[in-house]
Design an enzyme around this catalytic site. Structure first.
Site, mmCIF file in Angstrom:
data_model
loop_
_atom_site.group_PDB
_atom_site.id
_atom_site.type_symbol
_atom_site.label_atom_id
_atom_site.label_comp_id
_atom_site.label_asym_id
_atom_site.label_seq_id
_atom_site.Cartn_x
_atom_site.Cartn_y
_atom_site.Cartn_z
ATOM 1 C CG HIS A 150 74.355 -3.386 76.456
ATOM 2 N ND1 HIS A 150 73.504 -2.373 76.804
ATOM 3 C CD2 HIS A 150 73.637 -4.262 75.702
ATOM 4 C CE1 HIS A 150 72.311 -2.611 76.272
ATOM 5 N NE2 HIS A 150 72.361 -3.745 75.594
ATOM 6 C CB CYS B 5 72.197 -2.572 72.442
ATOM 7 S SG CYS B 5 70.638 -3.397 72.562
ATOM 8 C CE LYS C 198 64.745 -15.146 74.199
ATOM 9 N NZ LYS C 198 63.671 -14.156 74.201
ATOM 10 C CD GLN D 43 65.237 -3.013 78.056
ATOM 11 O OE1 GLN D 43 66.202 -2.396 77.614
ATOM 12 N NE2 GLN D 43 64.766 -4.096 77.486
HETATM 13 ZN ZN LIG Z 1 70.939 -4.653 74.493
#
Ligand SMILES: [Zn+2]
Ligand SMILES: [Zn+2]
Length: 636
Positions: A374, A323, A457, A370
């Site tokens: 974003h 992020c 989430k 991952q």
């Molecule tokens: Zn993130």
């Protein structure tokens, strides 16, 4: 406890009863139910064997048939200690007794001659436990700490009916065949090398093909949804994570920072102690503290963490999350409301510290990539962007034949103060997640306490072909990081506004996702994902040249093929292709060479007859283009 947990927990009492009959010296620790059964941790000099499990299980049957009632007895703390001592179980049970908070009721449960310190609850009679099985023995440290003695953990399972137990045992057997650690080795998909490090996956050529195909597939879908691809480095300055709050919020799950060379030289000259070094790494400058606190409007960084500038230690972190890097890309340019949403995607590699005992093949690792992205959007766009994220998940999972999944919406724990950000933002974010989950048309549950520290989430849990559940990735709404990094865009009113961020890595990581896919397909990957799509098997040396010609033709057509040039019998070569789980094997004899054709054997259907080479090539290309799922294998 649910009725099933009650049944399983009662089975663990029955296990302890049987165990003490056979091994009176056994010292008991605890025996809770689990998601799939139960266990009991015992300290016993004799190392339990598979034969012992058979004997213990037979004794458990007797205990069950004795139809013993489970009787509760409440006692004082002193009486409890006395009971434990009188039964020779003080080694672990006294410690467990001490765990019970003052003022809480202390109870024992007795069935037959056995009595155990336990809060309950249980079935009423031991005969209710009819369908059970002992499964395995494993080492387990007392209280999970390597500093303590390793005990023997006896695993078992129990179900309400014999049928359910039989189904479960069938599933366990299937799972054993599908184990991604075993298949990963057999099919040469990945390796873990002790010299490189535990929990660090080396993708071998075969596994890399699967990963690359998946990444290409996901990237195609992302492009359709208007994402932009970015690349960022594997490390970032410690200060970046002090601003984001990842450091120190998640300190235990991160690698220790890498100290900057010059800073290290300086503190060595000063003769700084290790403890002092750690404190200096943790510390922040008064400037940074003031900045972050002003942005968040609360004392996010407390004064005890602030140190004078000349006492700060600079360093880098192995990126625990992508992020902050993506945020810096976003904030490198001014944005107008017309530019939003900005969607930055990266297959970004991150590093997390996991205890060595927690590591497991590809599914629990220390470094992983991952399928991250974003999204920076306006408040009004959040709900729509969440829907986009969920539709991507739907497309990918459906293509992979995983249409059976459920969704969990993780919300705040109303009694905890670990969350950052304003209450009204949390309320809005939680409502948006709930609304998005509703539109999926699949079952979803709300789980208070499961939110990230910066926002609520949505988690995905997929069911594979044999009914096991796997938690994949998440979509998270975040009102917090945009504040901490002071992100803005200019609105229609020409005033600065705060964007909302959405973090999403719906498949978790490529490592975990591939591990799950290996088990889901049992190694029988659909043609588009298969590392080797076609194996050519010339019957004899006479057709070797023809085989090489066909090989070039297939490779020129973009098909991953190889030729078996060994001198073995045809049967052995065909068998080898089956073991390697190659979707198509082409047998090439004199007749085929003559007619420029191939004799096709498919993994799913066996002999498919003879076809001209061109026709076979077109068929495989079409399957790859459509990313078709392989047909189900015929039962052997
Ligand atoms: Zn993130
Ligand atoms: Zn109990």
């Amino acid at each position: 406890m649910t009725p099933l947990e009650e049944l399983r927990h009662s089975a663990s009492h029955i296990l302890a009863t049987a165990l003490l009959r056979l091994f009176p010296d056994a010292k008991l620790d605890i025996g809770p139910p689990t998601d799939t059964g139960f266990y009991y941790d015992v300290d016993l000099d004799h190392k339990l064997t598979a034969e012992d499990l058979v004997k213990i299980e037979a004794e458990m049957k007797k205990v069950a048939e004795e139809n013993q009632p489970f009787l509760r007895k409440e006692v004082s703390r002193e009486e409890a200690a006395e009971i434990i001592r009188s039964r020779g179980q003080e080694r672990y049970k006294l410690g467990r007794l001490a765990d019970i908070p003052e003022g809480e009721k202390i109870s024992f449960y007795q069935n037959g001659e056995f009595m155990d310190l336990c809060a309950g609850t249980h079935v009423r009679y031991s005969s209710k436990v009819k369908a059970f099985k002992l499964l395995s023995i494993a080492g387990a440290y007392h209280r999970g700490s390597e500093k303590n003695k390793q005990l023997q953990r006896i695993y078992g399972t129990a179900f309400a009916t014999k049928e359910e137990l039989a189904n479960y045992m069938e599933q366990v057997e299937q799972a054993r065949h599908r184990d991604h650690r075993k298949l990963g080795k057999d099919l040469r998909l990945f390796v873990i090398d002790e010299d490189v490090g535990q929990g660090l996956i080396l993708w071998t050529p075969n596994g890399s093909i699967i990963r690359q195909e998946l990444q290409t597939f996901i990237s195609e879908e992302l492009r359709k949804q208007g994402y932009s691809q970015v690349f960022t480095p594997h490390i970032g300055k410690l200060e970046l994570y002090k601003i984001s709050g990842h450091f120190p919020y998640y300190k235990e799950s991160q690698f220790t920072p890498v100290v900057e060379n010059e800073s290290l030289a300086k503190i060595l000259r000063e003769g700084c102690s290790c403890a002092e070094m750690v404190a200096r790494l943790d510390a922040v400058s008064s400037h940074l503290a003031a900045q972050v606190n002003a942005r968040t409007g609360i004392e996010t960084i407390t004064p005890d963490r602030v140190k004078p500038d000349d006492q700060l230690l600079d360093g880098f972190m192995l990126k625990p999350m992508n992020c902050p890097h993506h945020i810096k890309i976003f904030s490198s340019q001014p944005h107008s409301y017309r530019d939003l949403p900005v969607r930055l995607a990266e297959f970004g590699t991150v590093y997390r510290w996991e205890q060595s005992g927690e590591l497991n093949g590809m599914t629990r690792v220390r470094g992983f990539t991952q399928d991250d992205a974003h999204l920076f959007c306006t408040e009004d766009q959040v709900a729509g962007e969440l829907l986009g994220c969920l539709s991507l998940v739907k497309i990918v999972l459906t293509t992979l034949g995983m249409s059976d999944y459920r969704v969990r919406v993780g919300l705040r724990d109303p009694d905890s103060n670990k969350y950052t950000g304003a209450k009204e933002n949390w309320d809005k974010a939680e409502a948006a997640c709930r609304e998005a989950a509703k539109t999926l048309g699949v079952a979803f549950t709300e789980e208070p306490g499961e939110a990230a520290f910066y926002g609520p989430k949505i988690d995905f849990v997929v069911k594979d072909v044999i009914g096991r559940e796997w938690q994949l990735g998440t979509v998270q709404v975040d009102y917090n990081l945009p504040i901490r990094f002071d992100l803005t865009y200019s609105g229609a009113d020409n005033q600065p506004h705060r964007p909302v961020m959405i973090h999403r890595a719906p498949f978790g990581s490529m490592e975990r996702f591939c591990g799950v896919l290996i088990e889901h397909f049992g190694g029988d990957f659909p043609v588009w994902l298969s590392p080797e799509q076609v194996r050519l098997v010339p019957i004899s040396e006479k057709t070797l040249d023809y085989g090489r010609e066909v090989l070039s033709q297939l490779r020129a057509a973009g098909i991953r093929a190889s030729i078996d040039e060994h001198n073995d019998k045809l049967g052995a070569k065909v068998r080898r292709a089956e073991i390697d789980k190659v979707p198509y094997t082409l047998v090439l004899g004199a007749k085929e060479a003559e007619a420029r054709s191939v004799s096709v054997r498919s993994r799913a259907k066996g002999d498919e007859g003879v076809a001209p080479v061109d026709q076979f090539v077109a068929k495989v290309q079409e399957e790859v283009r459509l990313r078709s799922l392989s047909e189900k294998k015929r039962p052997a």
